[in-house]
Design an enzyme around this catalytic site. Sequence first.
Site, PDB file in Angstrom:
ATOM      1  N   GLN A  87      43.667  -6.665   0.928  1.00 34.69           N
ATOM      2  CA  GLN A  87      43.214  -5.702  -0.069  1.00 34.69           C
ATOM      3  C   GLN A  87      43.100  -6.366  -1.436  1.00 34.69           C
ATOM      4  O   GLN A  87      42.650  -5.735  -2.390  1.00 34.69           O
ATOM      5  CB  GLN A  87      44.208  -4.531  -0.154  1.00 34.69           C
ATOM      6  CG  GLN A  87      44.338  -3.748   1.142  1.00 34.69           C
ATOM      7  CD  GLN A  87      45.482  -2.745   1.077  1.00 34.69           C
ATOM      8  OE1 GLN A  87      46.656  -3.096   1.208  1.00 34.69           O
ATOM      9  NE2 GLN A  87      45.142  -1.501   0.854  1.00 34.69           N
ATOM     10  N   ILE A  89      41.896  -8.997  -4.394  1.00 34.41           N
ATOM     11  CA  ILE A  89      40.617  -9.581  -4.792  1.00 34.41           C
ATOM     12  C   ILE A  89      40.800 -10.979  -5.378  1.00 34.41           C
ATOM     13  O   ILE A  89      39.833 -11.604  -5.788  1.00 34.41           O
ATOM     14  CB  ILE A  89      39.850  -8.654  -5.775  1.00 34.41           C
ATOM     15  CG1 ILE A  89      40.654  -8.392  -7.054  1.00 34.41           C
ATOM     16  CG2 ILE A  89      39.520  -7.326  -5.088  1.00 34.41           C
ATOM     17  CD1 ILE A  89      39.893  -7.546  -8.088  1.00 34.41           C
ATOM     18  N   ASP A  90      42.044 -11.480  -5.382  1.00 31.61           N
ATOM     19  CA  ASP A  90      42.286 -12.856  -5.825  1.00 31.61           C
ATOM     20  C   ASP A  90      41.997 -13.820  -4.675  1.00 31.61           C
ATOM     21  O   ASP A  90      41.661 -13.407  -3.564  1.00 31.61           O
ATOM     22  CB  ASP A  90      43.735 -12.997  -6.331  1.00 31.61           C
ATOM     23  CG  ASP A  90      44.750 -12.682  -5.240  1.00 31.61           C
ATOM     24  OD1 ASP A  90      44.742 -13.364  -4.191  1.00 31.61           O
ATOM     25  OD2 ASP A  90      45.558 -11.745  -5.428  1.00 31.61           O
ATOM     26  N   HIS A 105      38.327  -5.344  -0.120  1.00 30.52           N
ATOM     27  CA  HIS A 105      38.025  -4.790  -1.445  1.00 30.52           C
ATOM     28  C   HIS A 105      37.242  -5.770  -2.318  1.00 30.52           C
ATOM     29  O   HIS A 105      37.189  -5.609  -3.531  1.00 30.52           O
ATOM     30  CB  HIS A 105      39.318  -4.359  -2.158  1.00 30.52           C
ATOM     31  CG  HIS A 105      39.963  -3.165  -1.515  1.00 30.52           C
ATOM     32  ND1 HIS A 105      41.282  -2.830  -1.706  1.00 30.52           N
ATOM     33  CD2 HIS A 105      39.465  -2.232  -0.669  1.00 30.52           C
ATOM     34  CE1 HIS A 105      41.567  -1.729  -1.007  1.00 30.52           C
ATOM     35  NE2 HIS A 105      40.485  -1.359  -0.372  1.00 30.52           N
ATOM     36  N   CYS A 113      24.532  -8.770  -6.930  1.00 28.43           N
ATOM     37  CA  CYS A 113      23.370  -8.379  -7.716  1.00 28.43           C
ATOM     38  C   CYS A 113      22.886  -7.007  -7.271  1.00 28.43           C
ATOM     39  O   CYS A 113      22.612  -6.798  -6.092  1.00 28.43           O
ATOM     40  CB  CYS A 113      22.252  -9.400  -7.569  1.00 28.43           C
ATOM     41  SG  CYS A 113      20.751  -8.911  -8.456  1.00 28.43           S
ATOM     42  N   CYS A 132      20.839 -13.093 -12.594  1.00 29.88           N
ATOM     43  CA  CYS A 132      21.163 -13.342 -11.188  1.00 29.88           C
ATOM     44  C   CYS A 132      20.589 -14.690 -10.773  1.00 29.88           C
ATOM     45  O   CYS A 132      19.415 -14.958 -11.031  1.00 29.88           O
ATOM     46  CB  CYS A 132      20.563 -12.224 -10.337  1.00 29.88           C
ATOM     47  SG  CYS A 132      20.584 -12.578  -8.564  1.00 29.88           S
ATOM     48  N   THR A 172      52.130  -3.983   1.208  1.00 32.12           N
ATOM     49  CA  THR A 172      51.251  -2.850   0.895  1.00 32.12           C
ATOM     50  C   THR A 172      52.065  -1.565   0.795  1.00 32.12           C
ATOM     51  O   THR A 172      53.051  -1.386   1.498  1.00 32.12           O
ATOM     52  CB  THR A 172      50.132  -2.661   1.942  1.00 32.12           C
ATOM     53  OG1 THR A 172      50.678  -2.096   3.113  1.00 32.12           O
ATOM     54  CG2 THR A 172      49.458  -3.963   2.275  1.00 32.12           C
ATOM     55  N   ALA A 215      58.298 -10.857   0.023  1.00 28.42           N
ATOM     56  CA  ALA A 215      57.383 -11.481   0.982  1.00 28.42           C
ATOM     57  C   ALA A 215      57.610 -12.985   1.059  1.00 28.42           C
ATOM     58  O   ALA A 215      57.513 -13.579   2.134  1.00 28.42           O
ATOM     59  CB  ALA A 215      55.933 -11.180   0.591  1.00 28.42           C
TER      60      ALA A 215
END
Length: 228
Positions: A87, A89-90, A105, A113, A132, A172, A215
């Site tokens: 989940q 975005i890194d 995600h 674009c 773009c 999570t 973790a």
Amino acid sequence: MNIVVLTGAGISAESGVPTFRDADGLWEGHSVEDVATPEAFERQPTTVHRFYDARRAALSTVEPNPAHQALARLEDAVGDDLLVVTQNIDDLHERAGSTRVLHMHGELLSALCRGCQGRFPWQDAMDDFPPCPGCGATELRPDVVWFGEVPYQLDRIFLALERADLFVSIGTSGAVYPAAGFVQAASAYGARTLELNLVPSEGTHFFDEARHGPAGRLVPGWVDDLLG
Ligand SMILES: [Zn+2]
């Protein structure tokens, strides 16, 4: 054994990925929800770009932790039998060495674009509305899934859950659907299920087994157990 691992904010938090929320839960006076919707981007694209530009730039200040590294070690051992669905975005899974990572995600280091629908690797800021690389239109947006948008590759995720012998959820909250429902889907398809989280998640009772703690300690221990 086929393994699907779901990772969430908890695994990145242990690397110090900034949340961009201050004590009031705001980012520069905006609620995070107000800079992470398609409507916000229509209304104030510069503000939304600046929010994601800051998060993209902050990636260079963090490093993968032992949990990310343990998942890369597991992939080295089992190859195609492991899929990491994240989940986040890194890019910390990739920098730890994982290659089979599905970003449901989206990713900070990708631009989408709105003109040609092309996706392009992206390192720089977007608040100056760059053209773009594909079609030249100044229609780039962060390639991330905003509130109200459908997560990426759900078909592929559910296919993987159907085939899984083991489903493991790491870091999570168990509060955000559809990801919160993956454990029930995996169970219904016959997989064993394991939660590794700092505290019991909202869905902890859906898991066959749950281990609670950081973790960075739990994941290496679990991988050691698995690889025996
Ligand atoms: Zn384009």
